[in-house]
Design an enzyme around this catalytic site. Structure first.
Site, short mmCIF file in Angstrom:
data_model
loop_
_atom_site.label_atom_id
_atom_site.label_comp_id
_atom_site.label_asym_id
_atom_site.label_seq_id
_atom_site.Cartn_x
_atom_site.Cartn_y
_atom_site.Cartn_z
N LYS A 167 11.73 -13.77 1.32
CA LYS A 167 13.18 -13.77 1.15
C LYS A 167 13.65 -12.48 0.50
O LYS A 167 14.55 -11.79 0.99
CB LYS A 167 13.63 -14.96 0.30
CG LYS A 167 13.78 -16.28 1.05
CD LYS A 167 12.47 -16.90 1.42
CE LYS A 167 12.63 -18.31 1.98
NZ LYS A 167 11.32 -18.86 2.41
N LYS A 173 18.36 -21.41 -0.94
CA LYS A 173 16.97 -21.76 -0.66
C LYS A 173 16.04 -21.22 -1.74
O LYS A 173 16.34 -20.22 -2.41
CB LYS A 173 16.56 -21.21 0.71
CG LYS A 173 16.82 -19.72 0.92
CD LYS A 173 16.63 -19.34 2.38
CE LYS A 173 17.05 -17.91 2.66
NZ LYS A 173 16.94 -17.56 4.09
N ARG A 221 13.38 -15.59 15.86
CA ARG A 221 12.15 -15.05 15.30
C ARG A 221 11.72 -13.87 16.17
O ARG A 221 11.39 -14.03 17.34
CB ARG A 221 11.07 -16.12 15.26
CG ARG A 221 9.66 -15.62 14.97
CD ARG A 221 9.50 -14.91 13.61
NE ARG A 221 9.95 -15.71 12.49
CZ ARG A 221 9.22 -16.65 11.89
NH1 ARG A 221 8.00 -16.92 12.33
NH2 ARG A 221 9.72 -17.31 10.86
N ARG A 264 15.52 -20.33 17.66
CA ARG A 264 15.29 -21.71 17.22
C ARG A 264 16.64 -22.36 16.97
O ARG A 264 17.33 -22.02 16.00
CB ARG A 264 14.38 -21.71 16.00
CG ARG A 264 12.99 -21.13 16.30
CD ARG A 264 12.24 -20.70 15.07
NE ARG A 264 12.91 -19.60 14.40
CZ ARG A 264 12.55 -19.13 13.21
NH1 ARG A 264 11.52 -19.64 12.58
NH2 ARG A 264 13.22 -18.13 12.66
N ARG A 286 19.41 -26.23 9.84
CA ARG A 286 18.22 -25.39 9.96
C ARG A 286 17.71 -25.35 11.40
O ARG A 286 17.63 -26.38 12.07
CB ARG A 286 17.11 -25.92 9.04
CG ARG A 286 17.51 -25.98 7.58
CD ARG A 286 16.54 -26.83 6.78
NE ARG A 286 16.52 -28.21 7.26
CZ ARG A 286 15.65 -29.13 6.85
NH1 ARG A 286 14.72 -28.80 5.98
NH2 ARG A 286 15.70 -30.36 7.32
N ASP A 341 13.44 -12.85 10.84
CA ASP A 341 14.38 -13.91 11.17
C ASP A 341 15.78 -13.32 11.22
O ASP A 341 16.25 -12.73 10.23
CB ASP A 341 14.31 -15.04 10.15
CG ASP A 341 13.05 -15.87 10.28
OD1 ASP A 341 12.30 -15.67 11.27
OD2 ASP A 341 12.79 -16.71 9.41
N GLU A 354 15.32 -13.16 6.78
CA GLU A 354 14.00 -13.24 6.14
C GLU A 354 13.05 -12.28 6.86
O GLU A 354 13.26 -11.94 8.04
CB GLU A 354 13.42 -14.66 6.19
CG GLU A 354 14.17 -15.67 5.36
CD GLU A 354 13.46 -17.02 5.29
OE1 GLU A 354 12.25 -17.09 5.63
OE2 GLU A 354 14.11 -18.00 4.89
N ASN A 405 9.04 -12.50 7.41
CA ASN A 405 7.86 -13.34 7.21
C ASN A 405 6.59 -12.52 7.35
O ASN A 405 6.35 -11.92 8.41
CB ASN A 405 7.86 -14.49 8.22
CG ASN A 405 9.02 -15.43 8.01
OD1 ASN A 405 8.91 -16.42 7.31
ND2 ASN A 405 10.17 -15.11 8.61
#
Length: 317
Positions: A126, A161, A212, A227, A235, A275, A283, A285
């Site tokens: 994050k 979050k 993603r 997604r 979400r 993301d 984000e 990852n």
């Protein structure tokens, strides 16, 4: 080239082979004739200055009900492996951090660790977005309820979050008139003891999803997995019931990837997942990014093979 590849992962017997990106990587490494060695995080240990692990020879098969074979366990130094994939899922806790120190000892003896242990520690998934503010929505990282309340008043609709979880765990959408906002702030910050991230809610997630974008050695795969949240859900994470739809990268997606990619490469992050919601990076990852299998299936790609190419280049240097 006779390469011994180790993988540190969650229990292989519990994975979903249709969706597991680590499994996709292992299939491609095995197809090249590389030896596979299986480890879990708890198997790692340090004796003196040398890192070791209990490990088992692994064979994988792309079959839904019989996808792996493990040989009896052996204890070996980690630096006998040419490459180690660190693919343990979050939570990103102190045990995870300690494991990166052990992997760094192997790295110091010449083993390539993907991703680099120091980068795994430094690049919180994050917080690392703060290195690219031009790509991000308005956001705040704090444990202060007063600051969170002020941010909510300013943005009117936010996502909040924790900093160390995955798969959409404990992500809340909070609107200005939400009667539960105080208890949400208390829960996520431990009554002000822990940091949490708040971001302006991006409504485009409902239609275009949470994309993603996979990055291999700093370069974007030209397709992303969007997604899409299920009805009534904020979400888009697949683990939270989202639906994955493959899409070509937009001009804005490429722009974001081009800004993040050089820093990933500089830090030794060979495989990452960005993301992107709407026009914004949310984000980065780096621990165990997913979506290889879905993108391979929808677009006839072989992302694991591309990653193995980059690994082979690094080992051959």
């Amino acid at each position: 080239m006779n390469i011994r590849l180790g993988v540190v992962m969650d229990p292989i017997g519990s994975i979903n082979v249709k969706k597991d990106s680590t499994f996709a990587m292992l299939l491609q490494a095995q197809a090249r004739g590389w030896e596979l060695w299986y480890m879990e995080q708890e198997d790692l240990f340090l004796e003196g200055a040398r890192a070791h692990s209990g490990m088992r020879r692994l064979q994988v098969t792309d079959a839904p009900n019989d996808w792996f074979r493990l040989a009896p366990p052996e204890t070996r130094p980690l630096d006998e492996l040419q490459v180690i994939l660190m693919r343990k899922d979050p939570p990103f806790d102190m045990d995870y951090i300690y494991a990166t120190y052990l992997l760094e000892r192997a790295e110091s003896e010449g083993t390539l660790v993907v991703n680099r242990p120091a980068a795994l520690r430094d690049c919180n998934e994050k917080l690392f977005t703060a290195w690219f503010p031009e790509c991000c929505p308005p956001n705040l990282v704090t444990g202060s309820h007063q600051r969170l309340r002020a941010f909510l008043e300013q943005q009117r609709d936010i996502i909040i979050k924790p900093l160390g979880t995955m798969g959409g765990a404990s992500i809340f959408r909070v609107r200005q008139d939400d009667p539960n906002c105080n208890v949400i702030f208390e829960t996520l910050t431990g009554n002000g003891r822990h940091l949490a991230m708040a971001q302006r809610f991006i409504p485009e997630i409902a239609d275009s999803g949470d994309k993603r974008i996979l990055m291999v050695d700093g370069k974007a795969i030209p397709y992303a997995l969007a997604r899409i949240p299920k009805p009534g859900e904020t979400r888009g994470n697949l683990a939270a019931g989202g639906t994955g739809r493959g899409v070509a990268l937009s001009e804005r997606d490429h722009w974001i990837a081009d800004r993040v990619g050089p820093e990933l490469r500089r830090r030794g992050i060979l495989f990452a997942g960005l993301d992107v919601i709407g026009d914004y990076l949310t984000e980065i990852n780096v621990t165990s990014p997913t979506c290889i299998r879905e993108l391979d299936s929808q677009f006839g790609l072989n992302i694991g093979d591309r990653l193995m190419d980059r690994i082979e280049e690094r080992i051959g240097r």
